[in-house]
Design a protein around this motif. Structure first.
Motif, PDB file in Angstrom:
ATOM      1  N   ILE A 194      20.149 -50.888 -39.089  1.00  0.00           N
ATOM      2  CA  ILE A 194      20.848 -50.643 -37.945  1.00  0.00           C
ATOM      3  C   ILE A 194      22.176 -51.200 -37.933  1.00  0.00           C
ATOM      4  O   ILE A 194      22.385 -52.682 -37.745  1.00  0.00           O
ATOM      5  N   ALA A 195      23.179 -50.585 -38.453  1.00  0.00           N
ATOM      6  CA  ALA A 195      24.514 -51.038 -38.925  1.00  0.00           C
ATOM      7  C   ALA A 195      25.271 -51.303 -37.832  1.00  0.00           C
ATOM      8  O   ALA A 195      26.181 -52.429 -38.134  1.00  0.00           O
ATOM      9  N   GLU A 196      25.168 -51.181 -36.897  1.00  0.00           N
ATOM     10  CA  GLU A 196      25.865 -51.715 -35.523  1.00  0.00           C
ATOM     11  C   GLU A 196      24.789 -51.526 -34.342  1.00  0.00           C
ATOM     12  O   GLU A 196      24.170 -50.471 -34.132  1.00  0.00           O
ATOM     13  N   TRP A 197      24.794 -52.623 -33.557  1.00  0.00           N
ATOM     14  CA  TRP A 197      23.688 -52.363 -32.378  1.00  0.00           C
ATOM     15  C   TRP A 197      24.331 -53.691 -31.465  1.00  0.00           C
ATOM     16  O   TRP A 197      24.965 -54.503 -31.800  1.00  0.00           O
ATOM     17  N   GLY A 198      23.900 -53.333 -30.110  1.00  0.00           N
ATOM     18  CA  GLY A 198      24.345 -54.323 -28.949  1.00  0.00           C
ATOM     19  C   GLY A 198      23.889 -53.880 -27.681  1.00  0.00           C
ATOM     20  O   GLY A 198      23.563 -52.447 -27.711  1.00  0.00           O
TER      21      GLY A 198
ATOM     22  N   LYS B 158      15.139 -52.313 -42.178  1.00  0.00           N
ATOM     23  CA  LYS B 158      15.094 -53.252 -42.996  1.00  0.00           C
ATOM     24  C   LYS B 158      16.471 -54.210 -42.846  1.00  0.00           C
ATOM     25  O   LYS B 158      16.389 -55.096 -43.515  1.00  0.00           O
ATOM     26  N   ALA B 159      17.058 -53.851 -41.922  1.00  0.00           N
ATOM     27  CA  ALA B 159      18.330 -54.662 -41.564  1.00  0.00           C
ATOM     28  C   ALA B 159      18.761 -54.079 -40.162  1.00  0.00           C
ATOM     29  O   ALA B 159      18.963 -53.004 -39.966  1.00  0.00           O
ATOM     30  N   ILE B 160      19.445 -55.535 -39.160  1.00  0.00           N
ATOM     31  CA  ILE B 160      19.997 -55.220 -38.202  1.00  0.00           C
ATOM     32  C   ILE B 160      21.418 -55.997 -38.073  1.00  0.00           C
ATOM     33  O   ILE B 160      21.213 -57.050 -38.487  1.00  0.00           O
ATOM     34  N   VAL B 161      22.222 -55.091 -37.652  1.00  0.00           N
ATOM     35  CA  VAL B 161      23.597 -55.849 -37.898  1.00  0.00           C
ATOM     36  C   VAL B 161      24.147 -55.612 -36.291  1.00  0.00           C
ATOM     37  O   VAL B 161      24.710 -54.755 -35.728  1.00  0.00           O
ATOM     38  N   HIS B 162      24.331 -56.972 -35.593  1.00  0.00           N
ATOM     39  CA  HIS B 162      24.842 -57.046 -34.273  1.00  0.00           C
ATOM     40  C   HIS B 162      26.495 -56.875 -34.175  1.00  0.00           C
ATOM     41  O   HIS B 162      26.943 -57.690 -35.002  1.00  0.00           O
ATOM     42  N   PHE B 163      26.879 -56.038 -33.324  1.00  0.00           N
ATOM     43  CA  PHE B 163      28.677 -55.980 -33.386  1.00  0.00           C
ATOM     44  C   PHE B 163      28.716 -56.684 -31.897  1.00  0.00           C
ATOM     45  O   PHE B 163      28.364 -56.414 -30.913  1.00  0.00           O
ATOM     46  N   ASP B 164      29.686 -57.734 -32.051  1.00  0.00           N
ATOM     47  CA  ASP B 164      29.853 -58.528 -30.787  1.00  0.00           C
ATOM     48  C   ASP B 164      31.386 -58.509 -30.397  1.00  0.00           C
ATOM     49  O   ASP B 164      32.117 -58.678 -31.026  1.00  0.00           O
TER      50      ASP B 164
END
Length: 346
Positions: free
Chosen positions: A270-274, A303-309
């Protein structure tokens, strides 16, 4: 031997507890870190989930400093540092490299590159930007460490579905294939590439959507950029499952189910989430953050989650920050503290 066995049992217990809603205690976190969750050849963790972040979006703040501030607020160092570049921009930058050389807080880069900036996907596929690719190849080899590379994230937004435009879905796939094969031909072995889609059901309904995929032989991870609203009745209201399950009308698969059924050998990022609300609304985001662990437990391909802030995104009236309310921040810190994210970079 008995002491080692007892430690292993405690560690596995802590990891299992990591999928629950409760935040990890310092002891649980330490035990989980000792369990041996590490990244492999393609940066896929042997257990657990990689935790990442991109902060300071759509501001003039230096991205490395913005990420450090985000890490301090959330209580966890990001294993993945997400950055964005285009065209002939020189990257990895000195600041990015410094972030990955921090011995106390190791991080791996996730570099987003719009390689066709100023031209077209078709032109890149025909070799007209090989000089640009080769310059990047030299920098990647000089950098030496493994890192993630996304080629033109969210390509759906850029498709021009007109014959000869150079920006058709098939042109994107050809651009992607050409670039990855060119990098491999230049001896680049430390790039782990990610095909990052946009989490919007209208795109999955397009006749050309499936044509974007460049082929399993040139894709290492399948990625998704997707967000949810915390305002009931507002666009894309829902919890963490909602951003994973969007689908076109007519009985199509949701994104997660599509990815695991069509490309089941690929890890999912999840290369961008928020979670967002309209600027100034101060709606609580806790329900989204509190739903993440249960969804990860059900979806082992992630296998990966990356938060966009960001406090205000470029799509309009949306606050995607973790600290827009005290309750939201407290819930996010609880999520960040969970030992499932204690993965060592190998």
């Amino acid at each position: 031997m008995r002491s080692t066995l007892r430690k292993t049992v405690l560690t596995l217990t802590a990891l299992a507890a990591g999928f629950g809603a409760a935040a990890a205690t310092p002891a649980q976190a330490a035990q989980a870190a000792d369990a041996g969750c590490v990244t492999g050849a393609k940066l896929v963790p042997t257990c657990g989930v990689l935790w990442g972040g991109a902060a300071g979006g759509f501001t003039s703040a230096p991205r490395d400093q913005a990420l450090k501030a985000w890490e301090k607020a959330s209580g966890r160092t990001a294993s993945i540092f997400h950055q964005y570049h285009k065209g002939n921009e020189v990257f990895p930058t000195k600041a990015e490299i410094a972030m990955t050389n921090d011995p106390a807080s190791p991080r791996v880069l996730l570099e987003n590159w719009k390689i066709a900036y100023g031209t077209t996907w078709a032109a890149v596929a025909k070799g007209q930007q090989d000089k640009r690719i080769d310059a990047f190849a030299a920098r990647a080899k000089a950098y030496g460490k493994k890192f993630f590379l996304v080629l033109n994230h969210e390509p759906e937004n850029d498709v021009v579905a007109r014959a000869g435009s150079g920006m058709e879905a098939k042109d994107f796939a050809a651009m992607y294939r050409h670039t990855i094969l060119r990098l491999r031909g230049q001896g680049v072995t430390n790039v782990v590439n990610v095909m990052a889609y946009m989490g919007n059901e209208k795109w999955m309904a397009q006749s050309w959507w499936s044509n974007l995929y460049p082929g399993d032989d040139v894709v290492d991870w399948v990625g998704l950029d997707s967000y949810v609203s915390v305002e009931k009745g507002y666009y894309h209201f829902g919890d963490f499952s909602a951003l994973l399950d969007r689908k076109a009308k007519g009985g199509s698969l949701g994104f997660y189910d599509w990815a695991v059924s069509k490309h089941g050998t690929k890890p999912l990022m999840i290369a961008e989430w928020g979670a967002y609300h309209r600027v100034g609304k101060k709606a609580d985001k806790s329900a989204v953050y509190n739903s993440v662990l249960a969804q990860l437990a059900k979806r082992p391909a992630i296998k990966a989650i990356v938060h966009f802030d960001t406090k205000h995104d470029d799509q309009g009236d949306r606050d995607i920050s973790i600290d827009s309310t005290p309750a939201s921040l407290a819930s996010f810190k609880k999520l960040a503290a969970n030992p499932i994210f204690n993965v060592k970079l190998g």
